[in-house]
Write a protein that holds these residues in place. Structure first.
Motif, PDB file in Angstrom:
ATOM      1  N   VAL A  82       0.632  -1.200  -0.133  1.00 53.59           N
ATOM      2  CA  VAL A  82      -0.071   0.150   0.303  1.00 53.59           C
ATOM      3  C   VAL A  82       0.792   1.297  -0.118  1.00 53.59           C
ATOM      4  CG1 VAL A  82      -1.417   1.144   1.264  1.00 53.59           C
ATOM      5  CG2 VAL A  82      -2.023  -1.037   0.624  1.00 53.59           C
ATOM      6  N   GLN A  83       2.273   0.992   0.781  1.00 52.43           N
ATOM      7  CA  GLN A  83       2.662   2.286   1.130  1.00 52.43           C
ATOM      8  C   GLN A  83       3.252   2.811  -0.391  1.00 52.43           C
ATOM      9  OE1 GLN A  83       2.611   4.731   4.002  1.00 52.43           O
ATOM     10  NE2 GLN A  83       3.364   5.835   1.744  1.00 52.43           N
ATOM     11  N   ALA A  84       4.043   1.284  -0.860  1.00 57.89           N
ATOM     12  CA  ALA A  84       5.177   1.639  -1.901  1.00 57.89           C
ATOM     13  C   ALA A  84       4.263   2.443  -3.107  1.00 57.89           C
ATOM     14  CB  ALA A  84       5.758   0.360  -2.552  1.00 57.89           C
ATOM     15  N   LEU A  85       2.710   1.923  -3.216  1.00 57.16           N
ATOM     16  CA  LEU A  85       2.148   2.025  -4.414  1.00 57.16           C
ATOM     17  C   LEU A  85       1.493   3.505  -4.668  1.00 57.16           C
ATOM     18  CD1 LEU A  85       0.565   1.675  -6.896  1.00 57.16           C
ATOM     19  CD2 LEU A  85      -1.433   0.554  -5.605  1.00 57.16           C
ATOM     20  N   VAL A  86       0.805   4.079  -3.224  1.00 54.13           N
ATOM     21  CA  VAL A  86       1.253   5.196  -2.892  1.00 54.13           C
ATOM     22  C   VAL A  86       2.318   6.794  -3.760  1.00 54.13           C
ATOM     23  CG1 VAL A  86       0.694   7.318  -1.159  1.00 54.13           C
ATOM     24  CG2 VAL A  86      -0.771   4.880  -0.975  1.00 54.13           C
ATOM     25  N   ASP A  87       3.000   5.986  -2.818  1.00 53.20           N
ATOM     26  CA  ASP A  87       4.833   6.347  -3.147  1.00 53.20           C
ATOM     27  C   ASP A  87       4.921   6.673  -4.743  1.00 53.20           C
ATOM     28  OD1 ASP A  87       5.494   6.700  -0.630  1.00 53.20           O
ATOM     29  OD2 ASP A  87       6.859   5.703   0.246  1.00 53.20           O
ATOM     30  N   MET A  88       4.111   5.413  -5.550  1.00 56.71           N
ATOM     31  CA  MET A  88       4.472   5.376  -6.887  1.00 56.71           C
ATOM     32  C   MET A  88       3.327   6.331  -7.397  1.00 56.71           C
ATOM     33  SD  MET A  88       5.737   1.568  -8.252  1.00 56.71           S
ATOM     34  CE  MET A  88       5.230   0.896  -6.810  1.00 56.71           C
ATOM     35  N   LEU A  89       2.035   6.477  -7.038  1.00 52.86           N
ATOM     36  CA  LEU A  89       1.010   7.024  -7.305  1.00 52.86           C
ATOM     37  C   LEU A  89       1.683   8.658  -7.467  1.00 52.86           C
ATOM     38  CD1 LEU A  89      -2.286   4.719  -6.464  1.00 52.86           C
ATOM     39  CD2 LEU A  89      -0.805   5.309  -8.342  1.00 52.86           C
ATOM     40  N   ARG A  90       1.700   9.081  -6.561  1.00 53.73           N
ATOM     41  CA  ARG A  90       2.278   9.745  -6.084  1.00 53.73           C
ATOM     42  C   ARG A  90       3.564  10.933  -7.205  1.00 53.73           C
ATOM     43  NH1 ARG A  90      -1.385  13.495  -3.262  1.00 53.73           N
ATOM     44  NH2 ARG A  90      -1.788  12.457  -1.255  1.00 53.73           N
ATOM     45  N   LEU A  91       4.624   9.895  -6.925  1.00 52.80           N
ATOM     46  CA  LEU A  91       5.651  10.669  -8.098  1.00 52.80           C
ATOM     47  C   LEU A  91       5.081  10.070 -10.173  1.00 52.80           C
ATOM     48  CD1 LEU A  91       8.234   8.530  -6.463  1.00 52.80           C
ATOM     49  CD2 LEU A  91       8.328  10.937  -6.689  1.00 52.80           C
ATOM     50  N   THR A  92       4.553   9.524 -10.032  1.00 47.36           N
ATOM     51  CA  THR A  92       4.527   8.867 -11.562  1.00 47.36           C
ATOM     52  C   THR A  92       3.086   9.602 -11.870  1.00 47.36           C
ATOM     53  OG1 THR A  92       4.904   6.688 -10.901  1.00 47.36           O
ATOM     54  CG2 THR A  92       3.876   7.308 -12.936  1.00 47.36           C
ATOM     55  N   PHE A  93       2.367   9.854 -10.920  1.00 45.02           N
ATOM     56  CA  PHE A  93       0.424  11.179 -11.096  1.00 45.02           C
ATOM     57  C   PHE A  93       0.669  12.443 -10.353  1.00 45.02           C
ATOM     58  CE2 PHE A  93      -0.132   6.880 -12.527  1.00 45.02           C
ATOM     59  CZ  PHE A  93       0.135   7.334 -13.486  1.00 45.02           C
ATOM     60  N   PRO A  94       1.394  13.452 -10.498  1.00 41.23           N
ATOM     61  CA  PRO A  94       1.529  14.501  -9.837  1.00 41.23           C
ATOM     62  C   PRO A  94       0.128  15.423  -9.563  1.00 41.23           C
ATOM     63  CG  PRO A  94       3.298  15.423 -10.884  1.00 41.23           C
ATOM     64  CD  PRO A  94       2.885  13.314 -10.948  1.00 41.23           C
ATOM     65  N   ASP A  95      -0.384  15.398 -11.219  1.00 42.97           N
ATOM     66  CA  ASP A  95      -0.783  16.476 -11.410  1.00 42.97           C
ATOM     67  C   ASP A  95      -2.945  15.317 -11.085  1.00 42.97           C
ATOM     68  OD1 ASP A  95       0.591  18.471 -11.933  1.00 42.97           O
ATOM     69  OD2 ASP A  95       0.177  17.207 -14.191  1.00 42.97           O
ATOM     70  N   ARG A  96      -2.576  14.293 -10.923  1.00 44.11           N
ATOM     71  CA  ARG A  96      -3.493  13.018 -10.523  1.00 44.11           C
ATOM     72  C   ARG A  96      -4.011  13.740  -9.142  1.00 44.11           C
ATOM     73  NH1 ARG A  96      -7.302  11.421  -8.458  1.00 44.11           N
ATOM     74  NH2 ARG A  96      -8.836   9.552  -9.041  1.00 44.11           N
ATOM     75  N   PHE A  97      -3.182  14.043  -8.350  1.00 42.98           N
ATOM     76  CA  PHE A  97      -3.773  13.944  -7.045  1.00 42.98           C
ATOM     77  C   PHE A  97      -3.648  15.826  -6.267  1.00 42.98           C
ATOM     78  CE2 PHE A  97      -2.154   9.712  -7.537  1.00 42.98           C
ATOM     79  CZ  PHE A  97      -3.034   8.683  -7.752  1.00 42.98           C
ATOM     80  N   THR A 162      12.480   3.591  -6.213  1.00 44.30           N
ATOM     81  CA  THR A 162      14.160   3.873  -6.825  1.00 44.30           C
ATOM     82  C   THR A 162      13.771   4.586  -7.886  1.00 44.30           C
ATOM     83  OG1 THR A 162      14.370   2.150  -4.531  1.00 44.30           O
ATOM     84  CG2 THR A 162      16.354   3.591  -6.125  1.00 44.30           C
ATOM     85  N   LEU A 163      13.638   2.396  -8.529  1.00 43.26           N
ATOM     86  CA  LEU A 163      14.112   3.575 -10.003  1.00 43.26           C
ATOM     87  C   LEU A 163      12.927   4.335 -10.207  1.00 43.26           C
ATOM     88  CD1 LEU A 163      14.416   0.311 -11.201  1.00 43.26           C
ATOM     89  CD2 LEU A 163      16.322   1.609 -11.296  1.00 43.26           C
ATOM     90  N   ARG A 164      11.709   4.365 -10.274  1.00 42.60           N
ATOM     91  CA  ARG A 164      11.086   5.688 -10.280  1.00 42.60           C
ATOM     92  C   ARG A 164      11.348   7.103  -9.738  1.00 42.60           C
ATOM     93  NH1 ARG A 164       9.786   9.434 -12.849  1.00 42.60           N
ATOM     94  NH2 ARG A 164       7.289   9.991 -12.992  1.00 42.60           N
ATOM     95  N   SER A 165      12.169   7.010  -8.040  1.00 45.61           N
ATOM     96  CA  SER A 165      12.524   8.243  -8.276  1.00 45.61           C
ATOM     97  C   SER A 165      14.030   8.843  -8.905  1.00 45.61           C
ATOM     98  CB  SER A 165      12.715   8.258  -6.485  1.00 45.61           C
ATOM     99  OG  SER A 165      13.495   7.567  -6.238  1.00 45.61           O
ATOM    100  N   MET A 166      14.206   8.209  -9.100  1.00 39.32           N
ATOM    101  CA  MET A 166      15.554   8.906  -9.924  1.00 39.32           C
ATOM    102  C   MET A 166      15.349   8.793 -11.826  1.00 39.32           C
ATOM    103  SD  MET A 166      17.904   5.029  -9.348  1.00 39.32           S
ATOM    104  CE  MET A 166      19.224   5.598  -9.526  1.00 39.32           C
TER     105      MET A 166
END
Length: 167
Positions: A82-97, A162-166
């Motif tokens: 859950v935590q990883a998915l939330v982090d990835m969603l916010r990183l990948t789709f910042p304009d969505r939330f 980690t890859l997404r944040s890089m």
């Protein structure tokens, strides 16, 4: 083509793709579903299932866990997912939330195997996709709306973050 179904299948999937030299077909589009559809998926699980909900008014995510489900030691894998998915969603789709965004509900399970009621398989009446973080069924017809996701272990799921944040 070969579909990755868990850690032990990785090498086989890679080899099959390289030998065949053919790109897999694109995934089927996800059909619209409701919050009730996502919650109804919990009826198939005995534990390690939750519905992740985005609440735009508070700009936060909530996790709903069925009170009838056992809380087992493997539930920590679900919470890490859950935590990883939330982090990835916010990183990948910042304009969505944001506060004016529509709600979002995502059904998800996790664990070494799907903790489902085996007597109800194959399960073909589900409407909401279920993101299964961990191993899932080889035969798609067993649970057609289950989508295999990375294993919840640090070496797998956290690697995606980690890859997404890089980037």
């Amino acid at each position: 083509f070969y579909v990755y179904h868990g850690e032990s299948d990785y090498d086989s999937a890679y080899t099959a793709a390289a030998v065949e030299g053919v790109a897999p077909p694109p995934p089927e589009p996800i059909q619209p579903y409701t919050l009730k559809d996502a919650l109804d998926e919990s009826k198939m699980f005995t534990c390690t299932f939750a519905v992740l909900i985005y609440n735009p008014e508070e700009d936060n995510f909530l996790t709903m866990y069925n009170k009838k489900h056992a809380w087992k030691s493997s539930t920590h894998k679900l919470m890490a997912s859950v935590q990883a998915l939330v982090d990835m969603l916010r990183l990948t789709f910042p304009d969505r939330f944001h506060k004016d965004a529509p709600e979002l509900a995502i059904a998800m399970g996790s664990g070494d195997y799907p903790h489902v009621l085996r007597t109800h398989l194959p399960y073909t009446t589900g409407k909401a996709p279920v993101l299964e973080f961990g191993s899932s069924f080889r035969e798609k017809k067993m649970y057609p709306n289950m989508i295999t996701m990375p294993m919840p272990a640090r070496e797998h799921l956290a690697c995606f973050l980690t890859l997404r944040s890089m980037e």
